[in-house]
Enzyme design. Structure first.
Site, PDB file in Angstrom:
ATOM      1  N   GLY A 113      39.930 -40.692  -2.672  1.00  0.00           N
ATOM      2  CA  GLY A 113      38.820 -41.444  -2.092  1.00  0.00           C
ATOM      3  C   GLY A 113      39.215 -42.154  -0.806  1.00  0.00           C
ATOM      4  CD  GLU A 116      36.432 -37.785  -1.359  1.00  0.00           C
ATOM      5  OE1 GLU A 116      36.730 -38.559  -2.280  1.00  0.00           O
ATOM      6  OE2 GLU A 116      35.558 -36.911  -1.468  1.00  0.00           O
TER       7      GLU A 116
END
Ligand code: NAI
Length: 709
Positions: A113, A116
């Site tokens: 994450g 991302e």
């Protein structure tokens, strides 16, 4: 409430967002933070005089390590997980469409994450420090990137490079990240914020980075930029994944599906597919097991190895090693690589030089790979000094013994060491089969004697099995556990007994394979069955690798200790008598001349049924072997060899290659159901002369309806 994201605006109109999760060593993104980040984004969009924003970490060596994995266990349904994925995507989308440019300033690990998040930023600067790594490791937990990673990454770095990162989950180091276009700029660690400010102001003034298309233009035109070419890439990727995973791990295939959907039907559809597939995977049994394993390894890393919290490990400033053979030199190189001075002893100059050369070659190889530079290589190698007597052993704190596998030899070096070393020096044996209690009989200070069972090859294998006797002092155990962790190993502590834990549960598994051979099964059928069940290699291949001589020797010891249950068929002796030692003398179950691995048909001439082999149902082979292993694991727990199921699961997966997606022997029993396991064991025990009789513990648990976890 202390916050994770702090926001301040400087005199030049630059907003600095600092990510610093209170009370934690590393930053992780959790569901509980979503509201906080949504507020933050609103503020960024509302702030009147803001020119640009810099995203930077408040931790010394970590940007964002990924999502908080605890969150994954809270998903009750696929829809719930899909909803979370959508919220993550929406957040990244808002970031990408913020009113002002956002610069990610990355130092330390930027994973999952975390990566991302930076993919949604407008510019990425990273430090060229070895602490900095970028990657999308989701597949390793049975998941896919669920916050638009499957869509944004291929658009940024190209299809092939993105597939490589997403399907393997591997880490990318700074220079490669720059080459791929994953980051725009590399700077020294000290210059990170200054460089980020400069770029933020430039971006605010309207400057835009010109991102080169990566890869060869012709390859791009022929493959990545047209539908037929892309279809070829996807087909190849699928093929590779299936070959590697044998179809046991769905995540990489789903990742391909999400990427393909995004590139053919557009980003919006791609995001929707990503969220849906993320949801499906998040609640799948494979993912649950991989997450359980992640937590088991994490918990093992925190375990001191002793129950008394007051026991402290002693300092190990210098390591002694007896025996500079394959294992001894392997341990020496790993220790020196971690900066620990090593005194390496062998019985003569020739054996010693061979060991030292192996260490030198290891560091030279690491230099060739660019992991070490010339100076670092020399520094590490110089930490190892060799000797053929006990000179220098007064100052060692811990000695690991890796001489020949022979009780008398081990006892005599132990007695010699006690005379040569300090009174508090620890003696750890790396034996793979001799009970530590037997070795310790030769000691005047048995409380200092322990087992440290490394696996081969030492630099590669992640597990260390520590074996304690009734007499081993707790501080000795704690010291060796701490030392094992320093070497980078995952450590399990088990009680002494024949075969300890790992060799013990391997024994009935190998024995069952030998019985199948004696009953007429074909070599390749046995190996194929277990590889399809999820082991990295089959048992017969393993016999060739370990050495048939070694295996036959261990089989005898096991039979003596455990009786009928581990009686080997006499065929192993016959194969051994036929001069077959396995790979080491290029004569075993397989041939070692040509390139392709083939069964050596002549081995059947010394086996019952000769060359006329019988087809066994694959399920029979898998069930007999797997049940033999998990039943033995239960016996180890029942007898107190294991302290807890967790150690048994971690040990089998990291030491023996037990399929990770099955979670280890105990997780596997729980998943299948103790009752079913007992019932199947009873069926086989009746047919196999009592060999697979269920452990009492399993029978009791089945009656009481209990589980291990
Ligand atoms: P090896 O034969 O490669 O090395 C043994 C070394 O010990 C030789 O260099 C020999 O010269 C030396 N040695 C013999 N007597 C000595 C003495 N009195 N003083 C000093 N050095 C002496 O054997 P390997 O494979 O390294 O195994 C060593 C130990 O590690 C054995 O106990 C083995 O069971 C155990 N082990 C081996 C594994 C493997 O895969 N090879 C895995 C785990 C444990």
């Amino acid at each position: 409430m202390t916050r994770t994201f702090s926001f301040e605006i400087d005199s030049q109109g630059l907003g600095i967002v600092r990510i610093d999760k209170p009370g934690e060593k590393v930053n992780t993104l959790s569901i509980s933070l979503l509201e906080e980040v949504e507020e933050l984004l609103e503020r960024i969009d509302r702030e009147p005089n803001l020119k640009a924003v810099i995203l930077i970490s408040g931790k010394p060596d970590n940007f964002i390590a990924g999502a908080d994995i605890h969150d994954f266990l809270t998903f009750k349904t696929a829809e719930h997980a899909t909803e979370m994925s959508r919220r993550g995507q929406a957040f990244i989308d808002r970031l990408a469409r913020a009113k002002v440019p956002i610069v990610a300033a990355i130092h330390g690990s930027c994973l999952g994450g975390g990566l991302e998040l930076v993919l949604g930023c407008h510019y990425r600067i990273a430090t060229d420090d070895p602490q900095t790594v970028l990657g999308l490791p989701e597949v390793q937990l049975g998941l896919i990137p669920g916050a638009s990673g499957t869509q944004r990454l291929p658009r940024l770095i190209g299809l092939q490079a993105a597939l490589d990162m997403i399907l393997t989950g591997k880490n990318v180091y700074p220079r490669k990240a720059r080459r791929l276009g994953l980051v725009d700029e590399l700077v020294p660690r000290e210059a990170l914020l200054v460089a980020a400010r400069r770029k933020a102001l430039q971006l605010a003034a309207g400057w835009r980075p010109r991102r080169k298309k990566r890869g060869h233009p012709l390859v791009r035109a022929l493959l990545e930029n047209n539908p037929i070419g892309r279809a070829i890439i996807f087909k190849k990727a699928r093929h590779l994944v299936l070959h590697r995973t044998k179809g046991h791990y769905p995540a990489p295939l789903k990742a391909i599906e999400a990427i393909r959907c995004g590139l053919t039907a557009g980003m919006k559809k791609g995001l929707e597919r990503e969220a849906r597939l993320f949801g499906e995977l998040a609640v799948s049994p494979v993912t649950r097991q991989l997450i359980n394993l992640f937590f088991a390894i994490t918990a093992t890393k925190k375990d001191t190895g002793v129950s008394d919290p007051h026991v402290r490990p002693r300092r190990v400033r210098k390591l002694g090693i007896l025996g500079a053979g394959f294992m001894g030199s392997g341990i020496a190189m790993v220790a020196a690589d971690k900066g620990i001075p090593v005194r390496l002893k062998d019985k003569d100059d020739e054996s010693l030089s061979r060991g030292l050369k192996a260490c030198y070659d290891y560091f030279a190889e690491r230099r060739r790979k660019g992991i070490l530079d010339g100076r670092q290589m020399e520094q590490r190698f110089n930490l190892i000094s060799g000797t053929t007597d006990y000179a220098g052993f007064r100052t060692v704190d811990l000695v690991i013994e890796a001489v020949f596998e022979d009780l008398a030899v081990k006892q005599s070096v132990l007695a010699e060491l006690e005379r040569a070393a300090r009174e508090d020096c620890i003696f750890a044996s790396n034996t793979s089969s001799i009970p530590i209690t037997d070795i310790a009989r030769a000691a005047t200070r048995p409380e200092n004697v322990i087992g440290m069972h490394f696996f081969s090859p030492v630099p590669k294998m992640p597990l260390l099995e520590i074996i304690v006797t009734e007499q081993t002092d707790d501080s000795v155990t704690a010291t060796c556990v701490e030392f094992g962790k320093r070497l980078g190993k995952t450590v399990i502590v088990v009680r002494d007994g024949v075969g300890f834990y790992t060799s013990r549960i391997l024994a009935p598994y190998m024995n069952e394979a030998a019985h199948l051979l004696a009953e007429g099964a074909a070599i390749e059928d046995i190996d194929r069955a277990m590889v399809e069940w999820g082991f990295p290699v089959g048992p017969i291949t393993l016999l060739d690798e370990v050495g048939i001589d070694v295996a036959a020797h261990v089989a005898k010891i096991m039979h003596r200790a455990f009786g009928q249950r581990l009686r080997p068929p006499d065929t192993m002796e016959r194969i051994f008598a036929d001069g077959r030692y396995g790979r080491k003398n290029k004569r075993g179950f397989y041939t070692y001349d040509g390139k392709k691995k083939r069964v050596d048909e002549t081995v059947y001439d010394v086996l019952p049924h000769g060359r006329r082999r019988r087809r066994f149902p694959i399920e029979e082979i898998q069930e007999r072997l797997a049940l033999a292993m998990v039943n033995e694991a239960a016996l180890c727990l029942q007898e107190g060899i294991l302290r807890q199921p967790r150690d048994g699961d971690v040990g089998a997966i990291l030491g023996l290659g037990f399929p990770p997606f099955r979670g280890g022997p105990f997780r596997y029993i729980d998943a299948v159901g103790v009752g079913t396991i007992v019932q199947r064991l009873e069926v086989w025990a009746a047919r196999l002369n009592g060999r697979l009789a269920p452990a009492e513990m399993l029978v009791d648990m089945a009656k009481a309806g209990r589980t291990f976890y």
